[in-house]
Design an enzyme around this catalytic site. Structure first.
Site, PDB file in Angstrom:
ATOM      1  N   HIS A   1       4.799   4.718  -4.704  1.00  0.00           N
ATOM      2  CA  HIS A   1       4.686   3.210  -4.585  1.00  0.00           C
ATOM      3  C   HIS A   1       5.436   1.661  -4.784  1.00  0.00           C
ATOM      4  O   HIS A   1       5.679   1.372  -5.682  1.00  0.00           O
ATOM      5  CB  HIS A   1       3.321   2.978  -6.126  1.00  0.00           C
TER       6      HIS A   1
ATOM      7  N   ARG B   1      -4.016   7.135 -13.076  1.00  0.00           N
ATOM      8  CA  ARG B   1      -3.287   6.666 -11.930  1.00  0.00           C
ATOM      9  C   ARG B   1      -2.643   6.173 -12.124  1.00  0.00           C
ATOM     10  O   ARG B   1      -2.706   4.994 -12.000  1.00  0.00           O
ATOM     11  CB  ARG B   1      -3.961   6.224 -10.370  1.00  0.00           C
TER      12      ARG B   1
ATOM     13  N   GLU C   1      -0.425   3.134  -0.405  1.00  0.00           N
ATOM     14  CA  GLU C   1      -1.007   2.073   1.625  1.00  0.00           C
ATOM     15  C   GLU C   1       0.900   1.811   2.454  1.00  0.00           C
ATOM     16  O   GLU C   1       1.068   0.730   2.310  1.00  0.00           O
ATOM     17  CB  GLU C   1      -1.080   0.274   0.274  1.00  0.00           C
TER      18      GLU C   1
ATOM     19  N   ASN D   1      -8.285   2.132  -1.789  1.00  0.00           N
ATOM     20  CA  ASN D   1      -7.726   1.299  -1.992  1.00  0.00           C
ATOM     21  C   ASN D   1      -8.612  -0.019  -0.973  1.00  0.00           C
ATOM     22  O   ASN D   1      -8.481  -0.214   0.029  1.00  0.00           O
ATOM     23  CB  ASN D   1      -6.180   0.432  -2.251  1.00  0.00           C
TER      24      ASN D   1
ATOM     25  N   TYR E   1     -10.251  -4.324  -1.496  1.00  0.00           N
ATOM     26  CA  TYR E   1      -9.618  -5.042  -2.314  1.00  0.00           C
ATOM     27  C   TYR E   1     -10.639  -6.371  -1.806  1.00  0.00           C
ATOM     28  O   TYR E   1     -11.904  -7.005  -2.015  1.00  0.00           O
ATOM     29  CB  TYR E   1      -8.704  -6.191  -1.899  1.00  0.00           C
TER      30      TYR E   1
ATOM     31  N   GLU F   1      -8.446   2.561  -6.250  1.00  0.00           N
ATOM     32  CA  GLU F   1      -7.847   0.918  -6.535  1.00  0.00           C
ATOM     33  C   GLU F   1      -9.160  -0.143  -5.817  1.00  0.00           C
ATOM     34  O   GLU F   1      -9.780   0.282  -4.812  1.00  0.00           O
ATOM     35  CB  GLU F   1      -6.530   0.203  -5.593  1.00  0.00           C
TER      36      GLU F   1
HETATM   37  O1  IFM Z   1      -1.777  -4.686  -7.285  1.00  0.00           O
HETATM   38  C1  IFM Z   1      -1.371  -4.198  -6.033  1.00  0.00           C
HETATM   39  C2  IFM Z   1      -0.875  -2.844  -6.033  1.00  0.00           C
HETATM   40  O2  IFM Z   1       0.302  -2.137  -6.185  1.00  0.00           O
HETATM   41  C3  IFM Z   1      -1.207  -2.356  -4.595  1.00  0.00           C
HETATM   42  N1  IFM Z   1      -3.288  -2.620  -4.049  1.00  0.00           N
HETATM   43  C4  IFM Z   1      -3.327  -3.929  -4.419  1.00  0.00           C
HETATM   44  C5  IFM Z   1      -3.165  -4.227  -5.926  1.00  0.00           C
HETATM   45  C6  IFM Z   1      -3.160  -5.152  -5.443  1.00  0.00           C
HETATM   46  O3  IFM Z   1      -2.700  -6.699  -4.873  1.00  0.00           O
END
Ligand code: IFM
Length: 449
Positions: free
Chosen positions: A123, A79, A168, A295, A297, A355
């Site tokens: 992006h 990606r 995002e 995504n 985290y 992600e």
């Molecule tokens: O690096 C970023 C990415 O560009 C978008 N999602 C979160 C990642 C980590 O912060």
């Protein structure tokens, strides 16, 4: 394979992800125009250590070697994003053939390596000339995005079956226009809400453009950053604060995209900061998609804070939390929660984890980067993805963030997310221990339980 291993579906996609400004460098090569991130990163005080994406991983020149590394990792999918200012250096007008040719070469080389391209169209690197005309605060930017997507899909569509419009939108809108941490660095909540609306309109325009070029079997959708929102304690005030945070980060986008409305409670809360919604806007935003990129985290743990305007919420880190080098809580089961919730509440169809990863303090020692904590992070999150698969959530693939250490936005090069270490002084690449572990996973299709 040990009996305690979990086996992923046969057609599972194992991938890694990147974004143009974070890795390409070569900001003046090939007729590329300036983006808001060039401007922002060159503004003193905005980025840790004054770093910029001018060179980054020099992927623009080194992409054949990077694709060879992707093969070494056994990736089935890659990606990446297309830099709008490489295609339209001034944001609109005549496309720049050198820019298109770069991505055509990249896509051809991926196919030759047996790796499927997953393309993100935005992006965060908005052409600066569009920012000069109001950027995401101007609805016209959404129309320009539609034209850009049409051009890219017509030029590159023969080699691309998987498209994402915007990465995002919450981050682009609110970190870019409210907190000022990201380009263009504005600090205005009302502008951020308008930017969020225009980003969603751009998604709708992008979907329409893609549909006109796509062939049967191709898929398109959007990528959202989603995080479960939990109260810091069981007081009503914290419960309500967590619900507001959920509305701010998750429901605002999910309701608009999959129900065609903004959530009532948030509309009331935003009051006269709400942007004008023109007739037809919500229909455009909620046009059907084929795939949602998630995504993930961390989660949000939220406390009531009367001083924090306008949401009256504050994110807290539980004292016992394990955290990454950026202070983000490591909370693997949140990935399962997000996948399950999105499927149950919004049924967007096919899901991909586009992600997931961790910034850690990696050290290069005698040619080796030993990062067991990243291996653990990936391992624990993959087991949660597997739980979702077992629960019949239609999740079909996983893309680690990130292929390479890269320009981590406001953190510059101080935060390393890669499966592959990059020595930014020499551009040498070294596959980390986690990358070697991931290559076993991708080849065996199996994760130890
Ligand atoms: O690096 C970023 C990415 O560009 C978008 N999602 C979160 C990642 C980590 O912060």
């Amino acid at each position: 394979m040990s009996s305690a291993s979990v086996v992923f579906p046969d057609d599972w996609v194992w991938g890694a992800a990147t974004a143009a400004y974070q890795i390409e460098g070569a900001v003046r090569a090939g007729g590329r125009g300036q983006s808001i991130w060039d401007t922002f990163s060159h503004t003193p005080g905005k980025i840790v250590n004054g770093d910029t994406g001018d060179i980054a991983c020099d992927h623009f020149h080194r992409y054949p070697d990077d694709i060879a590394l992707m093969r070494e990792l056994g990736l089935g999918g890659y990606r990446f994003s297309i830099a709008w200012p490489r295609i339209f250096p001034t944001g609109s007008g005549r496309p720049n053939t050198e820019g298109i040719d770069f991505y055509r070469r990249l896509i051809d080389e991926l196919h030759t390596a047996g790796i499927t391209p997953y393309v993100t169209l935005y992006h965060w690197d908005l052409p600066q000339p569009l920012q000069d005309r109001g950027g995401w605060g101007n609805r016209d930017t959404a129309h320009r995005f539609g034209e850009y997507v049409q051009t890219v899909a017509a030029a590159l569509g023969a080699g691309v079956q998987h498209w994402f419009t915007i990465n995002e939108p919450w981050v682009a809108a609110f970190l870019g226009h409210w907190t000022g941490d990201h380009a263009p660095g504005a600090r205005d909540f009302r502008l951020a809400l308008l930017a969020a609306h225009n980003l969603l309109l751009a998604h709708g325009e992008g979907m329409a453009a893609l549909r006109s070029e796509m062939r049967p079997g191709d898929e398109a959708g959007i990528v959202l950053n989603l995080a479960p929102s939990e109260p810091a304690d069981d007081s009503n005030a914290d419960l309500e604060a967590a619900h507001r945070m959920d509305g701010f980060v998750n429901r605002w986008f999910l309701d608009a995209l999959y129900r065609g409305v903004y959530p009532d409670d948030m509309v009331r809360l935003y009051g006269d900061a709400m942007p004008e919604i023109a007739a037809g806007d919500m229909d455009l935003i909620s046009r059907p998609t084929d795939v949602l990129g998630v995504n993930y985290y961390s989660r949000s743990v939220v406390a009531y804070d009367p001083a924090a305007m306008p949401l009256h919420t504050r994110r807290v880190t539980p004292p016992s939390a394990r955290v990454t080098a950026m202070g983000w809580e490591i909370f693997p089961s949140g990935l399962y929660d997000v996948l399950q919730r999105v499927h149950d509440d919004y049924a967007p169809g096919r899901l991909l984890v586009t992600e997931n990863g961790a910034a850690l303090n990696d050290v290069l020692d005698e040619g080796v980067v030993d990062d067991p904590a990243r291996e653990d992070f990936l391992h624990e999150h993959l087991l949660q993805v597997y739980r979702a698969v077992q629960a019949s959530v239609p999740v079909a693939g996983y893309f680690a963030w990130s292929l390479l250490d890269n320009f981590e936005w406001a953190w510059g090069y101080s935060a390393r997310f890669g499966l592959i270490f990059v020595d930014f002084a020499t551009q040498e690449r070294i596959v980390k221990r986690s990358g070697r572990w991931y290559s076993e996973v991708t080849r065996e299709n199996v994760v130890g339980a």
